[in-house]
Design a protein around this motif. Structure first.
Motif, PDB file in Angstrom:
ATOM      1  N   HIS A 197       0.322   3.090  10.316  1.00 19.03           N
ATOM      2  CA  HIS A 197       0.376   2.427   9.620  1.00 19.03           C
ATOM      3  C   HIS A 197      -0.198   2.316   7.995  1.00 19.03           C
ATOM      4  N   LEU A 198       0.688   1.721   7.348  1.00 23.36           N
ATOM      5  CA  LEU A 198       1.260   1.516   6.157  1.00 23.36           C
ATOM      6  C   LEU A 198       1.765   0.167   5.714  1.00 23.36           C
ATOM      7  N   SER A 199       1.597  -0.607   4.143  1.00 22.27           N
ATOM      8  CA  SER A 199       2.340  -1.406   4.282  1.00 22.27           C
ATOM      9  C   SER A 199       4.142  -0.239   3.519  1.00 22.27           C
ATOM     10  N   LEU A 200       5.037  -0.612   3.901  1.00 24.48           N
ATOM     11  CA  LEU A 200       6.313   0.097   3.716  1.00 24.48           C
ATOM     12  C   LEU A 200       6.837   0.699   2.618  1.00 24.48           C
ATOM     13  N   ARG A 201       5.611   0.086   1.023  1.00 24.45           N
ATOM     14  CA  ARG A 201       6.206   0.505   0.175  1.00 24.45           C
ATOM     15  C   ARG A 201       5.054   2.301  -0.129  1.00 24.45           C
TER      16      ARG A 201
ATOM     17  N   VAL B 165       7.233   4.626   1.632  1.00 23.09           N
ATOM     18  CA  VAL B 165       7.717   5.510   0.880  1.00 23.09           C
ATOM     19  C   VAL B 165       6.740   6.712   0.093  1.00 23.09           C
TER      20      VAL B 165
ATOM     21  N   LEU C  16      15.458   8.767   5.423  1.00 19.08           N
ATOM     22  CA  LEU C  16      14.729   7.688   5.533  1.00 19.08           C
ATOM     23  C   LEU C  16      15.728   5.750   4.570  1.00 19.08           C
TER      24      LEU C  16
ATOM     25  N   TYR D 170       9.573   5.981   8.944  1.00 15.02           N
ATOM     26  CA  TYR D 170       8.252   4.437   9.264  1.00 15.02           C
ATOM     27  C   TYR D 170       7.925   4.015  10.595  1.00 15.02           C
ATOM     28  N   HIS D 171       6.927   3.145  10.241  1.00 18.94           N
ATOM     29  CA  HIS D 171       6.707   2.395  11.565  1.00 18.94           C
ATOM     30  C   HIS D 171       7.775   2.035  12.260  1.00 18.94           C
ATOM     31  N   ASP D 172       7.987   0.624  11.488  1.00 16.23           N
ATOM     32  CA  ASP D 172       9.532  -0.380  11.618  1.00 16.23           C
ATOM     33  C   ASP D 172      10.852   0.461  12.501  1.00 16.23           C
ATOM     34  N   GLN D 173      11.091   1.794  11.436  1.00 16.50           N
ATOM     35  CA  GLN D 173      12.306   2.722  12.176  1.00 16.50           C
ATOM     36  C   GLN D 173      12.147   2.967  12.978  1.00 16.50           C
TER      37      GLN D 173
ATOM     38  N   LEU E 139       9.777   1.793  15.288  1.00 14.11           N
ATOM     39  CA  LEU E 139       9.233   0.278  16.700  1.00 14.11           C
ATOM     40  C   LEU E 139      10.342  -0.560  17.238  1.00 14.11           C
ATOM     41  N   ILE E 140      11.101  -0.828  15.515  1.00 11.50           N
ATOM     42  CA  ILE E 140      12.659  -1.703  16.189  1.00 11.50           C
ATOM     43  C   ILE E 140      13.605  -1.579  17.297  1.00 11.50           C
ATOM     44  N   PRO E 141      13.634  -0.179  17.140  1.00 14.10           N
ATOM     45  CA  PRO E 141      14.746   0.059  18.309  1.00 14.10           C
ATOM     46  C   PRO E 141      13.879   0.099  19.619  1.00 14.10           C
TER      47      PRO E 141
ATOM     48  N   ASN F 274       6.602  -5.724   5.849  1.00 16.42           N
ATOM     49  CA  ASN F 274       6.299  -4.543   6.432  1.00 16.42           C
ATOM     50  C   ASN F 274       5.582  -4.737   8.171  1.00 16.42           C
TER      51      ASN F 274
ATOM     52  N   LEU G 289      -1.411  -4.762   5.606  1.00 14.57           N
ATOM     53  CA  LEU G 289      -0.540  -3.543   5.365  1.00 14.57           C
ATOM     54  C   LEU G 289       0.516  -4.566   4.900  1.00 14.57           C
TER      55      LEU G 289
ATOM     56  N   ASP H 264       9.484  -5.786  14.296  1.00  8.89           N
ATOM     57  CA  ASP H 264      10.185  -4.856  15.577  1.00  8.89           C
ATOM     58  C   ASP H 264       9.918  -5.583  16.809  1.00  8.89           C
TER      59      ASP H 264
ATOM     60  N   ILE I 125      19.489  -1.449  12.070  1.00  9.77           N
ATOM     61  CA  ILE I 125      19.160  -0.501  12.926  1.00  9.77           C
ATOM     62  C   ILE I 125      19.371  -1.656  14.651  1.00  9.77           C
TER      63      ILE I 125
END
Lengths: 343, 343
Positions: free
Chosen positions: A171-175, A178, A213, A270-273, A275-277, B214, B223, B252, B276
């Motif tokens: 639970h972090l911003s995407l920046r 990274v 990444l 990262y989170h969405d990598q 959670l998206i799939p 994010n 976030l 997501d 993705i």
């Protein structure tokens, strides 16, 4: 050997102004559908009133403890009484109840550690409300790690159908994700996941995949150097530690049907990598499981849904999947422990 | 009104050491399967030899131009001769051929702009080889924009089944993508996509969705602040410009089956956020389409696959989808132009 009667699962109240109570009632109504026995840690009166208001035929009964609950689960929804100090209004969390909400989690942990509950399934909490109440831990997972003590290394895994994904940063911003990503976090997570796939999921020879990444896996450094400098070395370290692992692989090529057959879990950066799939494939059936704890813990993979709380529209599928997975993990752990005892 | 005979599509050779030739041959063998007539810009002799080597019964015939090709497509694979100077060895791209590879693209563009080809479908090129040859443009899309001239604003869209995704930032490391993302790029892309959905895809009232950058959509700033400071204002600007658009939405939660019914295309903030879900759902059938150009251009959504080039194992599904989509876009553009003329 399995015990004659497995202990029931403890389901925490979660944010009482959210949908936790409703999905608990709905889950009980589905009890013939391969639902393991559970008891709720909550206020029996409020659950009873909610069932009545929503026209659900659920006999709610207060119990003194988990013992005997499993055998009578078909007849009533067992509730271990746990009061909140302030009135509950669906959709409007009250920070005055935050301490009681988390105390329910603490009780569930104590029962699980004592072997009186097979594990805990936690209903969603409202983070902002807990922050406002001065609660020190940003989420369930960190709080559970603190309760577990002894340097427990909790790792969040999401499970949907046969797909298991583990975000190494969460639970972090995407920046920030990274920025903070480090090889040792990949290695630590990978080791915890490898053990969990054996002990919790009963896989004799688990296979991990590690996602890159950057797009196209970094294209040999042209699109980012993290793969070369951080992720590939972490994969090599995991391999040296005896983990069967592949990658780093381009994230967009890891989740189609044929790819999913080549591993048992994916470490995502990262989170969405992750959670998206997972949510693309299993939106309503995702389960959050915390690996690396000395007790079993799962959770539905959704929030408090304050916008629909009290309407009866909440979907109980994720809670059902969380209950079933907690039961399966508890069984796998017992069977693993039995094998070690007799070995 | 549609012309009596639509012109054929121009298929470029792409990297000759890659799988382009093989999938062209395979696509012709599938010609009864709703494949629009096309001609290849390549060396007839090499394609003929490749067909023979792979045991494919494909009569390859050199043609002088696109005229008459469509009517006889059932009988032979038409090839507009286009030589490369150096010998071609499958799997080993030769920078000596790079200029010829790109000249084939230029010829296809000229034929499309003259109305002699309905549009172009480009086989994959090998970027590193083009870089090594001193080629100035990092990819097809940028080169095509330069060929189009006049300030063309090319926008890459990926299409898989009914899902259409548009990465606002493309071939950058994830860190750079976060760094360079700007609201005006979201607005510009959104406008191009809105027009394309009407003109190229024939949608009378297209609906765009915009993904958050994010996790959890930034959780009200906890976030990440890009949603608040950049993406939501861009969405508001698009709305002011008359675009029907929703978001920013947590990425997501945008791609499961029910969510996909709520929009016609998604603007994504970075490459993998778009790729993705697309490749998870449509790994072999994804198509890359360049919007905002004065000619029709699609491409299979895969690379040169040097590792399997020459083996005959390459999958032609994405090329078939690219050919069909190019035909459909060309028809939609003609029909749109006809309506404007008669209006």
């Amino acid at each position: 050997m399995r015990r004659a009667v497995e202990p029931p699962l403890a389901l925490t109240m979660g944010e009482p102004a959210g949908i936790g109570g409703e999905i608990a009632l709905k889950a009980w109504l589905r009890r013939a559908d391969d639902v393991p026995p559970f008891f709720v840690i909550d206020e029996p009166e409020r659950l009873r009133a909610r069932a009545r208001a929503l026209g659900m035929d659920v006999p709610v009964r207060a119990v003194e403890g988990p013992e005997g609950v499993a055998a009578r689960f078909a007849d009533f929804l067992p509730v271990l009484p746990h009061a909140v100090p302030a009135p509950v209004e669906p959709g409007n969390p009250n920070p005055a109840n935050a301490a009681a909400v988390m105390a329910a989690v603490e009780r569930a942990v104590a029962l699980a550690r004592a072997g009186r509950a097979a594990g805990l399934v936690t209903n969603p909490i409202h983070k902002r409300c807990l922050y406002d109440a001065g609660f020190a831990h940003p989420g369930h997972t960190e709080y559970l790690a603190a309760l577990a003590g002894g340097g427990a290394r909790p790792v969040m895994m999401l499970v949907g159908g046969t797909l298991r994904v583990v975000p190494v940063t969460v639970h972090l911003s995407l920046r920030e994700a990274v920025d903070v990503l480090r090889g040792d976090a990949i290695v630590t997570s990978g080791k915890v996941v490898d053990v969990a796939l054996r002990v919790d999921f009963g896989l004799a020879a688990p296979r991990l995949a590690v996602a890159a990444l950057n797009p196209h896996g970094g294209e040999d450094g042209a699109l980012g150097r993290e793969e070369i400098e951080m992720i590939a070395p972490a994969v090599a370290d995991l391999r040296k530690a005896g983990v069967t692992v592949s990658g780093p692989a381009p994230a967009d090529s890891l989740f189609h049907e044929a790819a999913r057959k080549t591993y048992d879990a994916v470490l995502c950066m990262y989170h969405d990598q992750a959670l998206i799939p997972l949510k693309t494939l299993s939106f309503h059936e995702g389960v959050n499981v915390t690996l690396g704890l000395p007790f079993v813990r799962t959770s539905p993979d959704h929030g408090t849904a304050l916008d629909i709380a009290g309407t009866g529209r909440a979907d109980e599928s994720s809670l059902l999947a969380a209950l079933r997975l907690a039961r399966d993990i508890a069984r796998s752990r017992r069977s693993h422990a039995d094998r070690r005892r007799t070995a």
